[in-house]
Write a protein that holds these residues in place. Structure first.
Motif, PDB file in Angstrom:
ATOM      1  N   ILE B  14       0.851  -1.206   0.000  1.00  0.00           N
ATOM      2  CA  ILE B  14       0.000   0.000   0.000  1.00  0.00           C
ATOM      3  C   ILE B  14       0.881   1.250   0.000  1.00  0.00           C
ATOM      4  CG2 ILE B  14      -1.723   1.322   1.314  1.00  0.00           C
ATOM      5  CD1 ILE B  14      -2.630  -1.418   2.523  1.00  0.00           C
ATOM      6  N   THR B  15       1.899   1.220   0.855  1.00  0.00           N
ATOM      7  CA  THR B  15       2.807   2.366   0.949  1.00  0.00           C
ATOM      8  C   THR B  15       3.470   2.632  -0.398  1.00  0.00           C
ATOM      9  OG1 THR B  15       3.215   1.811   3.263  1.00  0.00           O
ATOM     10  CG2 THR B  15       4.795   3.295   2.196  1.00  0.00           C
ATOM     11  N   ASP B  17       2.306   1.856  -3.363  1.00  0.00           N
ATOM     12  CA  ASP B  17       1.286   2.395  -4.276  1.00  0.00           C
ATOM     13  C   ASP B  17       1.036   3.876  -4.008  1.00  0.00           C
ATOM     14  OD1 ASP B  17       0.955   0.002  -5.533  1.00  0.00           O
ATOM     15  OD2 ASP B  17      -0.892  -0.552  -4.493  1.00  0.00           O
ATOM     16  N   LEU B  18       0.969   4.244  -2.725  1.00  0.00           N
ATOM     17  CA  LEU B  18       0.715   5.653  -2.382  1.00  0.00           C
ATOM     18  C   LEU B  18       1.866   6.539  -2.848  1.00  0.00           C
ATOM     19  CD1 LEU B  18      -0.826   5.324   1.227  1.00  0.00           C
ATOM     20  CD2 LEU B  18      -2.023   5.846  -0.902  1.00  0.00           C
ATOM     21  N   LEU B  21       1.571   6.996  -6.595  1.00  0.00           N
ATOM     22  CA  LEU B  21       0.482   7.926  -6.927  1.00  0.00           C
ATOM     23  C   LEU B  21       0.892   9.357  -6.620  1.00  0.00           C
ATOM     24  CD1 LEU B  21      -2.521   5.855  -5.542  1.00  0.00           C
ATOM     25  CD2 LEU B  21      -2.347   6.712  -7.880  1.00  0.00           C
ATOM     26  N   ASP B  22       1.554   9.530  -5.486  1.00  0.00           N
ATOM     27  CA  ASP B  22       1.947  10.869  -5.034  1.00  0.00           C
ATOM     28  C   ASP B  22       2.969  11.510  -5.979  1.00  0.00           C
ATOM     29  OD1 ASP B  22       3.700  12.796  -3.208  1.00  0.00           O
ATOM     30  OD2 ASP B  22       1.789  12.483  -2.197  1.00  0.00           O
ATOM     31  N   THR B  24       2.836  11.803  -9.130  1.00  0.00           N
ATOM     32  CA  THR B  24       2.245  12.521 -10.254  1.00  0.00           C
ATOM     33  C   THR B  24       1.207  13.522  -9.733  1.00  0.00           C
ATOM     34  OG1 THR B  24       0.364  11.014 -10.583  1.00  0.00           O
ATOM     35  CG2 THR B  24       2.451  10.415 -11.652  1.00  0.00           C
ATOM     36  N   GLU B  26      -1.692  14.238 -10.991  1.00  0.00           N
ATOM     37  CA  GLU B  26      -3.043  13.659 -11.040  1.00  0.00           C
ATOM     38  C   GLU B  26      -3.262  12.702  -9.869  1.00  0.00           C
ATOM     39  OE1 GLU B  26      -5.971  11.454 -14.284  1.00  0.00           O
ATOM     40  OE2 GLU B  26      -3.795  11.276 -14.481  1.00  0.00           O
ATOM     41  N   GLY B  27      -2.223  11.925  -9.563  1.00  0.00           N
ATOM     42  CA  GLY B  27      -2.327  10.983  -8.460  1.00  0.00           C
ATOM     43  C   GLY B  27      -2.460  11.694  -7.128  1.00  0.00           C
ATOM     44  N   ARG B  28      -1.656  12.729  -6.944  1.00  0.00           N
ATOM     45  CA  ARG B  28      -1.729  13.473  -5.689  1.00  0.00           C
ATOM     46  C   ARG B  28      -3.101  14.145  -5.529  1.00  0.00           C
ATOM     47  NH1 ARG B  28       0.924  15.195  -1.497  1.00  0.00           N
ATOM     48  NH2 ARG B  28       0.531  17.289  -0.710  1.00  0.00           N
ATOM     49  N   ALA B  30      -5.878  13.018  -6.654  1.00  0.00           N
ATOM     50  CA  ALA B  30      -6.845  11.971  -6.285  1.00  0.00           C
ATOM     51  C   ALA B  30      -6.711  11.594  -4.814  1.00  0.00           C
ATOM     52  CB  ALA B  30      -6.636  10.739  -7.160  1.00  0.00           C
ATOM     53  N   LEU B  31      -5.509  11.621  -4.287  1.00  0.00           N
ATOM     54  CA  LEU B  31      -5.289  11.257  -2.886  1.00  0.00           C
ATOM     55  C   LEU B  31      -5.806  12.341  -1.935  1.00  0.00           C
ATOM     56  CD1 LEU B  31      -1.684   9.769  -3.149  1.00  0.00           C
ATOM     57  CD2 LEU B  31      -3.801   8.504  -2.766  1.00  0.00           C
ATOM     58  N   VAL B  32      -5.644  13.580  -2.333  1.00  0.00           N
ATOM     59  CA  VAL B  32      -6.066  14.700  -1.488  1.00  0.00           C
ATOM     60  C   VAL B  32      -7.585  14.903  -1.552  1.00  0.00           C
ATOM     61  CG1 VAL B  32      -5.865  17.207  -1.190  1.00  0.00           C
ATOM     62  CG2 VAL B  32      -3.836  15.851  -1.663  1.00  0.00           C
ATOM     63  N   ALA B  33      -8.190  14.472  -2.648  1.00  0.00           N
ATOM     64  CA  ALA B  33      -9.622  14.712  -2.867  1.00  0.00           C
ATOM     65  C   ALA B  33     -10.454  14.223  -1.689  1.00  0.00           C
ATOM     66  CB  ALA B  33     -10.067  13.997  -4.139  1.00  0.00           C
TER      67      ALA B  33
END
Lengths: 247, 40
Positions: B14-15, B17-18, B21-22, B24, B26-28, B30-33
Motif C-alpha cells: 500500500i505504501t 502504491d501511495l 500515486l503521489d 504525479t 493527477e495521483g496526488r 486523487a489522494l487529497v480529494a
C-alpha cells in the motif's frame, strides 16, 4: 498468532493512517483507502482466528467509521445520469440503451466472457483471488456477477478511469449488456482461504449510482450464496438517499 | 504468523502504491480529494 504480532499489525496500520492524514488531510481519499485496506487485512486475519478481541474491536470500529466516510465522500446530491430508477424497494436500475450502444457495447463482449455468476462460497474462489477488489453487479435476476479482472489500488483511487478494455473505460453496465438492469453495483472483496467467510464491498458505481437499498441487496446475496451472517458482511453505501436534502 | 506476515507485506505494498500515486500531479490530486473518483 502471537500477541506481539497482532499489536505490530495494528500499530503499523495506525502509523500508515497517521501519515495519510498528515500528508493528504483528515477527510482525504488517501485516508479512506488506507482504512478500507486495513479492514480487508484485519478481516483476513480475523477469519482464520476469531478469538482475538483486539481484532474484533478494531473491525467493529472500522466498519462504523468507514460507513460515515463513504457517505461523506459521495456526491452531495444525485448526479444527472443516463439511467432510470425503475424501483426503489427493491431497487432496480436501468442504464440507457442508446448511450450504452454508443459507448460500451463493442467492448462489453470481452467483459461478459470474463464475468462469472457466483453460486457458492467454495467455487467463488476458483475464479476470484481473496483480498482483491473486483467489479460486481447484482442483476435483475438476483445473480451476483463478478468481472474476474482484478483491480489495483491505483486504479480504484482514480475511480477506474485508467482501466480500459479495447480502449473503452470500464463501466458496470458492461456486465449486463442484455437488459442493462441491476439491483446493486460496485466493488467487492472476498475473504477466506478455502471458502468465502467474509465480504467487504461497496456500491461505488458512477453509472448506476445505487440507492442505499442496494446495500441490503448485496447483504442478502452474501447471506444466500455464502451463508454469511451480517457481522461478516460489510457493504458501504456511497450515494445519498435521493429523497433527502443535499448536505 | 504467516497471515500476519502477509498482511505486514500488504502494508508495504500500500505504501509503495501511495508513493507512486503521489509522484504525479493527477495521483496526488486523487489522494487529497475529499470526494471519491468514479466514472460516469
Amino acid at each position: 498468532m502471537t500477541t506481539d504480532s497482532v499489536d505490530l499489525l495494528l500499530a503499523k496500520y495506525d502509523t500508515l493512517e497517521e501519515q495519510a492524514v498528515a500528508r493528504y488531510g483528515e477527510d482525504s481519499q488517501a485516508r479512506v483507502f488506507v482504512l478500507y485496506e486495513q479492514l480487508i487485512s484485519l478481516r483476513a486475519v480475523h477469519s482464520a482466528d476469531r478469538t482475538d478481541a483486539r481484532l474484533s474491536e478494531r473491525i467493529t470500529r472500522l466498519r462504523t467509521d468507514m460507513a460515515g466516510r463513504y457517505l461523506a465522500s459521495g456526491p452531495d446530491r444525485p448526479l444527472e445520469l443516463p439511467r432510470r430508477v425503475l424501483s426503489r424497494r427493491p431497487p432496480l436500475l436501468e442504464y440507457d440503451r442508446d448511450v450504452f450502444d454508443r459507448l460500451y457495447r463493442e467492448a462489453s463482449a470481452t467483459v461478459v466472457a470474463q464475468t462469472v455468476a457466483i453460486s457458492d462460497p467454495v467455487s467463488a474462489l476458483d475464479h476470484l483471488t481473496p483480498k482483491v477488489s473486483y467489479m460486481y453487479v447484482v442483476d435483475d435476476e438476483e445473480r451476483l456477477l463478478v468481472w474476474t479482472r482484478p483491480f489495483e489500488l491505483s486504479e480504484l483511487v482514480f475511480g477506474r478511469r485508467r482501466a480500459r478494455i479495447q480502449g473503452v473505460p470500464v463501466a458496470h453496465p458492461m456486465l449486463v449488456p442484455q437488459r442493462l438492469r441491476v439491483r446493486a453495483a460496485g466493488e467487492i472483496v472476498l475473504i477466506g482461504e478455502q471458502s468465502v467467510s467474509m465480504v467487504v464491498a461497496n456500491t461505488k458505481s458512477g453509472h448506476f449510482q445505487p440507492p442505499p437499498e442496494s446495500a441490503d441487496v448485496v447483504r442478502e446475496a452474501c447471506r444466500r450464496l455464502f451463508g454469511l451472517d451480517d457481522a461478516d458482511i460489510d457493504v458501504f453505501n456511497l450515494f445519498p438517499d435521493p429523497n433527502t436534502q443535499p448536505r | 504468523m504467516n497471515l500476519i506476515t502477509d498482511e505486514l507485506a500488504r502494508i508495504d505494498a500500500i505504501t509503495t502504491d501511495l508513493v507512486a500515486l503521489d509522484a504525479t500531479a493527477e495521483g496526488r490530486e486523487a489522494l487529497v480529494a475529499t470526494q471519491a473518483g468514479w466514472t460516469v
